[in-house]
Design an enzyme around this catalytic site. Structure first.
Site, PDB file in Angstrom:
ATOM      1  CB  THR A   1     -35.653  42.758 -25.195  1.00  0.00           C
ATOM      2  OG1 THR A   1     -34.562  41.839 -25.051  1.00  0.00           O
ATOM      3  CG2 THR A   1     -36.459  42.380 -26.411  1.00  0.00           C
TER       4      THR A   1
ATOM      5  CD  GLU B   1     -39.857  41.253 -27.647  1.00  0.00           C
ATOM      6  OE1 GLU B   1     -40.382  42.284 -27.166  1.00  0.00           O
ATOM      7  OE2 GLU B   1     -39.165  40.460 -26.985  1.00  0.00           O
TER       8      GLU B   1
ATOM      9  CE  LYS C   1     -47.806  29.569 -12.511  1.00  0.00           C
ATOM     10  NZ  LYS C   1     -46.494  30.220 -12.632  1.00  0.00           N
TER      11      LYS C   1
ATOM     12  CD1 TRP D   1     -52.001  30.421 -12.393  1.00  0.00           C
ATOM     13  CD2 TRP D   1     -52.597  31.516 -14.266  1.00  0.00           C
ATOM     14  NE1 TRP D   1     -51.373  29.813 -13.448  1.00  0.00           N
ATOM     15  CE2 TRP D   1     -51.715  30.462 -14.609  1.00  0.00           C
ATOM     16  CE3 TRP D   1     -53.079  32.332 -15.279  1.00  0.00           C
ATOM     17  CZ2 TRP D   1     -51.328  30.213 -15.919  1.00  0.00           C
ATOM     18  CZ3 TRP D   1     -52.696  32.088 -16.576  1.00  0.00           C
ATOM     19  CH2 TRP D   1     -51.826  31.034 -16.905  1.00  0.00           C
TER      20      TRP D   1
HETATM   21  P1  AMP Z   1     -40.848  46.315 -23.330  1.00  0.00           P
HETATM   22  O1  AMP Z   1     -40.509  45.401 -24.424  1.00  0.00           O
HETATM   23  O2  AMP Z   1     -39.671  46.658 -22.474  1.00  0.00           O
HETATM   24  O3  AMP Z   1     -41.547  47.511 -23.821  1.00  0.00           O
HETATM   25  O4  AMP Z   1     -41.829  45.532 -22.354  1.00  0.00           O
HETATM   26  C1  AMP Z   1     -43.014  44.966 -22.811  1.00  0.00           C
HETATM   27  C2  AMP Z   1     -43.807  44.449 -21.644  1.00  0.00           C
HETATM   28  O5  AMP Z   1     -44.231  45.511 -20.800  1.00  0.00           O
HETATM   29  C3  AMP Z   1     -45.105  43.772 -22.031  1.00  0.00           C
HETATM   30  O6  AMP Z   1     -44.908  42.452 -22.463  1.00  0.00           O
HETATM   31  C4  AMP Z   1     -45.896  43.860 -20.733  1.00  0.00           C
HETATM   32  O7  AMP Z   1     -45.511  42.857 -19.818  1.00  0.00           O
HETATM   33  C5  AMP Z   1     -45.461  45.199 -20.190  1.00  0.00           C
HETATM   34  N1  AMP Z   1     -46.475  46.215 -20.530  1.00  0.00           N
HETATM   35  C6  AMP Z   1     -46.453  47.110 -21.518  1.00  0.00           C
HETATM   36  N2  AMP Z   1     -47.549  47.901 -21.480  1.00  0.00           N
HETATM   37  C7  AMP Z   1     -48.292  47.476 -20.439  1.00  0.00           C
HETATM   38  C8  AMP Z   1     -49.546  47.860 -19.871  1.00  0.00           C
HETATM   39  N3  AMP Z   1     -50.257  48.879 -20.349  1.00  0.00           N
HETATM   40  N4  AMP Z   1     -50.006  47.158 -18.815  1.00  0.00           N
HETATM   41  C9  AMP Z   1     -49.309  46.136 -18.292  1.00  0.00           C
HETATM   42  N5  AMP Z   1     -48.120  45.737 -18.767  1.00  0.00           N
HETATM   43  C10 AMP Z   1     -47.612  46.392 -19.822  1.00  0.00           C
END
Ligand code: AMP
Length: 541
Positions: free
Chosen positions: A185, A330, A438, A443
């Site tokens: 990650t 993940e 918040k 929220w």
């Molecule tokens: P990553 O593991 O770096 O791909 O990040 C995943 C995170 O990116 C998710 O848990 C979201 O918070 C954010 N994310 C991915 N796709 C979207 C989307 N279409 N809209 C908003 N947030 C997103």
């Protein structure tokens, strides 16, 4: 028990299939050297077999981790198949992470070899001495381009390994639950965590992603993944393209608007994929130079929320459909995709747009739910907002080397996102739980506030954060990059919220900046913005 063959689902079977059925289809790559390289799936398979033999000669065994620091290109594609196909584990590393984090990942993964594009020579020179587990470094180059570096122990040449190895190689069969790929990650807080995909999870994800209401990958498409092969396997495109016989266009290191546009037009790209910041850059380039998008019909967008205003511009002005998807490292990464169902076809365009702005419905294989702070499930009414949890065969169970702990809560993976789900099953992310504002115990979703700002014609980029307020704890502050030469005042922007959001959601203040900080995966770094503006005094405070 059923009486069908139990053939394991293995990554190597994808490239074998591509060779046999779409052997002449092209893989076109922009190389680090700047030129265009083209060959076929058959060539890719042949060179992957040679590399698998080379790995065996180097002593790489089943389960050993082999790392890459590379852009989207044909050699990286060969390694996807050579490493995983031979039973070793492909560890793709994000070169945009800090050098210390890369060193941490190599050490944590106990990588045995590291393959790298010449762009990252300096980085490898810095890291080499501290990579204790690494037996050798392989420059992804031919003999003529090999660097003369004395700071890298056991430096080898990729093309030498290919040339000196036979293409006679039978892909081994093994348990489909064996690890195929390791991706960490992006680790904005603390050290990156490793997600270890299996052959089975990778194949199921590839199958599912091809469905028409998922990413709709087919042999009629020319596919250009801009999403890097070092970030969640480029959303699985190196697998789904080969599985379907789509022509693949790999943009290498040049991800600016002009270079991407050049490839799109030159190679007749029909579908592309990446994070919103990439498309903002490309759109700017096209608008500024009065260009068109050639044969491009579809852009798959994810990683951050897609601003609805950008979706409309692409569709109304250029006939390019933006497909909104959501997922995470993940989750291999695909979780939801937003496409219309038959009942939406009789709606007006504006009503359809409201559906398409959401992150979409879960693709088959992913189960999701929203819960409150106590873990009680919330209704799918489009209003109740809660923590989003998922489960499925391509969702992580545990992080790499985190034995003894579990990444799950009662069998579900907590995504860290906050969302609503409509009665029709359309999920909409309102925020990352760490980014929720918040205000007075309620929220406020920052994404909706950013989307309103992005719809203003003078706004190039916007991020909304919560800052301290003596009465309400936190209130929204908008941080904005204006379009070049655009005139825009704080009051004008704040007034544009009238009638678009509940009055108490309206941002209390606006700060104009030259640029927003962007992280290793192209996402705006809200942590950093919060840090920079933590002493900002709101006029309402
Ligand atoms: P990553 O593991 O770096 O791909 O990040 C995943 C995170 O990116 C998710 O848990 C979201 O918070 C954010 N994310 C991915 N796709 C979207 C989307 N279409 N809209 C908003 N947030 C997103």
């Amino acid at each position: 028990m059923g009486q069908m063959m139990s053939q394991p689902l293995l990554v190597s079977s994808i490239i074998e299939h591509a060779d046999r059925h779409f052997g002449d289809k092209e893989i076109v790559s922009r190389r680090v050297e700047g030129d265009i390289h083209r060959y076929t799936y058959r060539d890719c398979h042949q060179r992957a077999r040679r590399m698998a033999n080379a790995l065996a000669t180097l002593g790489v065994k089943m389960g050993d981790r082999v790392a890459t620091l590379a852009w989207n290109g044909y050699r990286h594609m060969e390694l996807y198949y050579a490493i995983s196909g031979s039973g070793a584990v492909l560890h793709t590393m994000n070169p945009r992470l800090h050098a210390d984090q890369i060193a941490y990942m190599v050490d944590h993964a106990e990588d045995s070899y590291v393959f790298f594009d010449l762009t990252f020579l300096g980085l490898i020179e810095t890291l080499a001495a501290s990579c204790k587990s690494v037996k050798g470094f392989i420059a992804m180059a031919d003999r003529g381009s090999m660097p003369a570096s004395f700071r890298i122990p056991n430096l080898m040449c990729y093309e030498d390994l290919i040339e000196s190895s036979s293409d006679r190689y039978a892909w081994p069969a093994f348990d489909e639950n064996s690890a195929s790929t390791l991706c960490y990650t992006s680790g904005t807080t603390g050290n990156p965590k490793g997600v270890l995909y299996s052959h089975r999870s990778t194949l199921l994800h590839a199958y599912a992603s091809c469905l028409p209401d998922a990413l709709n990958v087919s042999g009629r498409e020319v596919l250009m993944p801009v999403v890097p092969m070092f970030h969640v396997n480029a959303w699985g495109f190196p697998y789904s393209a080969a599985l379907t016989g789509a022509k693949l266009v790999l943009p290498g290191p040049m991800l600016d608007g002009s270079s991407l546009h050049d490839l799109i037009v030159r190679e007749d790209v029909t579908v592309s994929a990446g994070v919103p910041t990439v498309w903002l850059g490309l759109l700017n380039h096209v608008e500024r130079n009065a260009l068109e998008f050639g044969k491009l019909r579809r852009i798959i967008i994810g990683g951050s929320a897609c601003p609805p205003a950008m979706m409309k511009t692409f569709r109304d002005k250029y006939g390019v459909e933006l497909l909104h998807t959501w997922g995470m490292t993940e989750m291999s990464p695909l979780g939801t995709v937003c496409t219309l169902q038959s009942q939406h076809l009789r709606l007006t365009q504006a009503e359809q747009d409201q559906v398409l702005e959401k992150q979409g419905h879960a693709i088959f294989g992913v189960d999701m739910k929203i819960v409150d702070d106590e873990g009680a499930e919330l209704p799918w009414d489009g209003k109740s907002c809660g923590h989003l949890l998922v489960r499925g065969p391509w969702v992580v169970r545990n992080y790499f080397k985190a034995e003894g702990s579990s990444a799950l809560q009662d069998g579900w993976f907590p995504t860290g996102d906050v969302a609503t789900i409509s009665p029709e099953g359309y999920m909409q992310i309102t925020d990352r739980s760490k980014d929720v504002i918040k205000s007075g115990g309620e929220w406020i979703g920052s994404i909706e506030l950013e989307n309103v700002a992005m719809a203003h014609p003078a706004v190039q980029q916007a991020a909304c954060i919560g800052v301290f307020h003596p009465k309400w704890d936190e209130r929204p502050l908008l941080v904005v990059v204006k379009k070049a030469d655009a005139a825009l005042t704080r009051d004008e922007l704040i007034n544009s919220y009238q009638g678009k959001v509940a009055k108490w959601w309206t941002p209390d203040d606006v700060v104009f900046v030259d640029a927003l900080p962007v992280g290793a995966t192209g996402k705006i770094l809200k942590n950093e913005i919060r840090n920079q503006l933590r002493h900002h005094k709101l006029p309402t405070a």
